[in-house]
Design a protein around this motif. Structure first.
Motif, PDB file in Angstrom:
ATOM      1  N   GLY A   1      33.105  47.951  22.155  1.00 57.37           N
ATOM      2  CA  GLY A   1      34.108  47.591  21.159  1.00 57.37           C
ATOM      3  C   GLY A   1      35.532  47.930  21.549  1.00 57.37           C
ATOM      4  O   GLY A   1      36.469  47.597  20.824  1.00 57.37           O
ATOM      5  N   GLY A   2      35.711  48.635  22.687  1.00 62.10           N
ATOM      6  CA  GLY A   2      37.060  48.987  23.117  1.00 62.10           C
ATOM      7  C   GLY A   2      37.701  50.032  22.222  1.00 62.10           C
ATOM      8  O   GLY A   2      37.032  50.680  21.398  1.00 62.10           O
ATOM      9  N   THR A   3      38.992  50.170  22.357  1.00 64.31           N
ATOM     10  CA  THR A   3      39.733  51.182  21.605  1.00 64.31           C
ATOM     11  C   THR A   3      39.674  50.908  20.107  1.00 64.31           C
ATOM     12  O   THR A   3      39.633  51.833  19.298  1.00 64.31           O
ATOM     13  CB  THR A   3      41.200  51.172  22.073  1.00 64.31           C
ATOM     14  N   GLY A   4      39.656  49.635  19.730  1.00 62.92           N
ATOM     15  CA  GLY A   4      39.825  49.282  18.333  1.00 62.92           C
ATOM     16  C   GLY A   4      38.568  49.325  17.495  1.00 62.92           C
ATOM     17  O   GLY A   4      38.627  49.628  16.300  1.00 62.92           O
ATOM     18  N   MET A   5      37.396  48.999  18.096  1.00 64.93           N
ATOM     19  CA  MET A   5      36.192  48.786  17.308  1.00 64.93           C
ATOM     20  C   MET A   5      35.057  49.672  17.806  1.00 64.93           C
ATOM     21  O   MET A   5      35.032  50.087  18.957  1.00 64.93           O
ATOM     22  CB  MET A   5      35.735  47.317  17.402  1.00 64.93           C
ATOM     23  N   ASP A   6      34.105  49.937  16.910  1.00 60.84           N
ATOM     24  CA  ASP A   6      32.859  50.595  17.303  1.00 60.84           C
ATOM     25  C   ASP A   6      31.720  49.688  16.846  1.00 60.84           C
ATOM     26  O   ASP A   6      31.758  49.167  15.727  1.00 60.84           O
ATOM     27  CB  ASP A   6      32.756  51.989  16.658  1.00 60.84           C
ATOM     28  N   ILE A   7      30.713  49.497  17.710  1.00 59.06           N
ATOM     29  CA  ILE A   7      29.701  48.469  17.474  1.00 59.06           C
ATOM     30  C   ILE A   7      28.312  49.027  17.759  1.00 59.06           C
ATOM     31  O   ILE A   7      28.124  49.776  18.733  1.00 59.06           O
ATOM     32  CB  ILE A   7      29.983  47.227  18.357  1.00 59.06           C
ATOM     33  N   VAL A   8      27.328  48.689  16.910  1.00 63.99           N
ATOM     34  CA  VAL A   8      25.929  49.068  17.149  1.00 63.99           C
ATOM     35  C   VAL A   8      25.509  48.483  18.504  1.00 63.99           C
ATOM     36  O   VAL A   8      25.683  47.275  18.736  1.00 63.99           O
ATOM     37  CB  VAL A   8      25.017  48.508  16.038  1.00 63.99           C
ATOM     38  N   PRO A   9      24.979  49.318  19.426  1.00 65.19           N
ATOM     39  CA  PRO A   9      24.681  48.826  20.776  1.00 65.19           C
ATOM     40  C   PRO A   9      23.791  47.580  20.749  1.00 65.19           C
ATOM     41  O   PRO A   9      22.696  47.607  20.186  1.00 65.19           O
ATOM     42  CB  PRO A   9      23.961  50.002  21.437  1.00 65.19           C
ATOM     43  N   SER A  10      24.281  46.505  21.365  1.00 66.36           N
ATOM     44  CA  SER A  10      23.651  45.194  21.225  1.00 66.36           C
ATOM     45  C   SER A  10      23.760  44.386  22.514  1.00 66.36           C
ATOM     46  O   SER A  10      24.811  44.370  23.151  1.00 66.36           O
ATOM     47  CB  SER A  10      24.353  44.382  20.125  1.00 66.36           C
ATOM     48  N   ALA A  11      22.674  43.694  22.855  1.00 67.77           N
ATOM     49  CA  ALA A  11      22.776  42.575  23.795  1.00 67.77           C
ATOM     50  C   ALA A  11      23.236  41.377  22.978  1.00 67.77           C
ATOM     51  O   ALA A  11      22.820  41.205  21.833  1.00 67.77           O
ATOM     52  CB  ALA A  11      21.436  42.299  24.450  1.00 67.77           C
ATOM     53  N   VAL A  12      24.107  40.559  23.562  1.00 66.35           N
ATOM     54  CA  VAL A  12      24.678  39.424  22.825  1.00 66.35           C
ATOM     55  C   VAL A  12      24.438  38.137  23.617  1.00 66.35           C
ATOM     56  O   VAL A  12      24.819  38.048  24.796  1.00 66.35           O
ATOM     57  CB  VAL A  12      26.191  39.617  22.587  1.00 66.35           C
ATOM     58  N   GLY A  13      23.789  37.187  22.970  1.00 67.27           N
ATOM     59  CA  GLY A  13      23.555  35.887  23.599  1.00 67.27           C
ATOM     60  C   GLY A  13      24.049  34.770  22.700  1.00 67.27           C
ATOM     61  O   GLY A  13      24.398  34.989  21.541  1.00 67.27           O
ATOM     62  N   HIS A  14      24.077  33.573  23.265  1.00 68.64           N
ATOM     63  CA  HIS A  14      24.508  32.409  22.491  1.00 68.64           C
ATOM     64  C   HIS A  14      23.311  31.629  21.973  1.00 68.64           C
ATOM     65  O   HIS A  14      22.242  31.625  22.589  1.00 68.64           O
ATOM     66  CB  HIS A  14      25.354  31.470  23.359  1.00 68.64           C
ATOM     67  N   VAL A  15      23.506  30.955  20.842  1.00 65.40           N
ATOM     68  CA  VAL A  15      22.564  29.925  20.399  1.00 65.40           C
ATOM     69  C   VAL A  15      22.717  28.755  21.369  1.00 65.40           C
ATOM     70  O   VAL A  15      23.823  28.248  21.566  1.00 65.40           O
ATOM     71  CB  VAL A  15      22.879  29.472  18.960  1.00 65.40           C
TER      72      VAL A  15
ATOM     73  N   ASP B   1      19.353  24.083  24.661  1.00 65.17           N
ATOM     74  CA  ASP B   1      18.204  24.029  25.562  1.00 65.17           C
ATOM     75  C   ASP B   1      17.217  25.138  25.142  1.00 65.17           C
ATOM     76  O   ASP B   1      17.479  26.330  25.348  1.00 65.17           O
ATOM     77  CB  ASP B   1      18.692  24.238  27.002  1.00 65.17           C
ATOM     78  N   LEU B   2      16.087  24.715  24.550  1.00 69.96           N
ATOM     79  CA  LEU B   2      15.171  25.706  23.965  1.00 69.96           C
ATOM     80  C   LEU B   2      14.513  26.583  25.026  1.00 69.96           C
ATOM     81  O   LEU B   2      14.210  27.753  24.778  1.00 69.96           O
ATOM     82  CB  LEU B   2      14.115  24.997  23.118  1.00 69.96           C
ATOM     83  N   GLU B   3      14.286  26.009  26.229  1.00 72.63           N
ATOM     84  CA  GLU B   3      13.692  26.827  27.289  1.00 72.63           C
ATOM     85  C   GLU B   3      14.682  27.907  27.736  1.00 72.63           C
ATOM     86  O   GLU B   3      14.307  29.073  27.911  1.00 72.63           O
ATOM     87  CB  GLU B   3      13.289  25.953  28.477  1.00 72.63           C
ATOM     88  N   MET B   4      15.966  27.538  27.885  1.00 73.01           N
ATOM     89  CA  MET B   4      16.978  28.537  28.251  1.00 73.01           C
ATOM     90  C   MET B   4      17.138  29.573  27.149  1.00 73.01           C
ATOM     91  O   MET B   4      17.357  30.754  27.414  1.00 73.01           O
ATOM     92  CB  MET B   4      18.322  27.850  28.536  1.00 73.01           C
ATOM     93  N   GLN B   5      17.018  29.108  25.893  1.00 69.50           N
ATOM     94  CA  GLN B   5      17.101  30.053  24.775  1.00 69.50           C
ATOM     95  C   GLN B   5      15.985  31.093  24.860  1.00 69.50           C
ATOM     96  O   GLN B   5      16.212  32.291  24.691  1.00 69.50           O
ATOM     97  CB  GLN B   5      16.999  29.289  23.446  1.00 69.50           C
ATOM     98  N   ALA B   6      14.777  30.627  25.146  1.00 64.01           N
ATOM     99  CA  ALA B   6      13.634  31.542  25.251  1.00 64.01           C
ATOM    100  C   ALA B   6      13.811  32.516  26.411  1.00 64.01           C
ATOM    101  O   ALA B   6      13.529  33.714  26.290  1.00 64.01           O
ATOM    102  CB  ALA B   6      12.345  30.735  25.418  1.00 64.01           C
TER     103      ALA B   6
END
Ligand SMILES: [Zn+2]
Length: 332
Positions: free
Chosen positions: A146-160, A163-168
């Motif tokens: 989150g950098g200096t400004g934010m604090d964030i619950v530790p998370s992997a972040v992906g996109h919707v 391509d359903l195979e790439m999503q899986a």
């Protein structure tokens, strides 16, 4: 597009543990042919996939930088099948300054992809990462906090992904990383990011948010260190199965829209009601915005507009009008 002016002073196709720099042109008044040295480590052996791990895309996000320094020293080439390319301090000028943005030109490196070979330091480095390093890879993960400004619950972040195979495959990679949360986003303006550049090249790719507050949180560092080794096990570069964390399987969540954000309507000092990771109700008080300009006016109360997990909170006390002070995630 023209060839990259960036020179890799490490043999990207070499074997063993190789450490060196990317030499990126940066002309100065006192050094017209000056270059900036960006550290790079390659650990390679046998046959297998290539994994590119990057940190320091933003310079004030520390868990990823330290986890990749640790991996660079501790990864035994004899136990590797394939290749791991590490950029622990990718946007080096921002990392050395401990700042999100570049002290050279104020640029956000994660808005510079796919880059431009002769567009200045950040653009030419982004172009090298996109056009030289990404085509070597099957897997990529860009480590943020989150950098200096934010604090964030530790998370992997992906996109919707459409391509359903790439999503899986993306979700399987996130499961292996094993952060407390896997956040799946449909980003409106993901175009200039490293994650979008990797996806457009057909690479299984993730970003992440692994803490923040401008500090190195030991618990989040442990999650990140375990996560990057898990990712190498998942890719088949290291033997063995990914090790789960003590928090259990990663919780799949999303932030569906801007209605899940709370924004400060004016400048002030933010007093949050809840701790990061709290479960909050729709309409519950999110906090108070204090106005130093008007001592007799009561602070401005702000409320959550959705129920869910308090996934991200403002860490720095001082906020400007339009800054998010809270982000709510909900289960997928
Ligand atoms: Zn970041």
């Amino acid at each position: 597009m023209a060839a990259s002016p960036v020179v890799a002073e490490v043999d990207l196709s070499g074997r063993g543990r190789l450490a060196g720099h990317l030499r990126v042109p940066q002309s100065r008044d006192d050094s017209g042919w000056g270059t900036i040295l960006v550290p790079i480590v390659v650990v390679a052996n046998g046959t297998g996939p290539t994994v590119l791990l990057t940190a320091g895309n933003h310079g004030d996000e520390y868990e990823g930088q330290v986890a990749l320094l640790d991996l660079a020293r501790s990864l035994d080439p004899a136990q590797v099948q394939g290749r791991v390319i590490l950029l622990p301090a990718m946007h080096y000028p921002a990392c050395a300054a401990g700042k999100r943005l570049s002290p050279l030109d104020g640029r956000d490196f994660n808005r510079c992809f796919p880059g431009d070979p002769f567009g200045g330091f950040a653009a030419s480095l982004a172009h090298f990462v996109d056009s030289v390093l990404l085509p070597l890879c099957e897997f990529q993960m860009d480590l943020h906090s989150g950098g200096t400004g934010m604090d964030i619950v530790p998370s992997a972040v992906g996109h919707v992904l459409d391509d359903l195979e790439m999503q899986a495959r993306t979700l399987a990679m996130a499961d292996s990383f094993g952060a407390p949360v896997t956040l799946l986003l449909r980003e409106v303006n993901a175009g200039p990011t490293l994650l979008a550049a990797a996806e457009s090249r057909g690479i299984v790719a993730l970003s992440s948010e692994l803490g923040g507050g401008g500090r190195l949180n030991p618990r989040n560092l442990a999650i990140t260190k375990r996560g990057v080794r898990n990712l190498l096990r998942h890719a088949g570069v290291l033997e063995g199965a990914p090790e789960p964390g003590d928090h259990g399987p990663s919780r799949r969540m999303t932030v569906p829209d801007l209605g899940h954000y709370v924004f400060a309507p004016m400048d002030g000092i933010w007093e949050a009601t809840n701790q990061l990771g709290a479960t909050v109700a729709d309409g519950a008080p999110a906090g108070l915005l204090h106005r130093i300009e008007d001592p007799l006016a009561p602070p401005i109360p702000l409320s959550y507009r959705e129920a869910g997990l308090l996934w991200c909170v403002r860490h720095a006390g001082r906020v400007k009008a339009g800054d998010p002070v809270a982000v709510i995630a909900r289960d997928l």
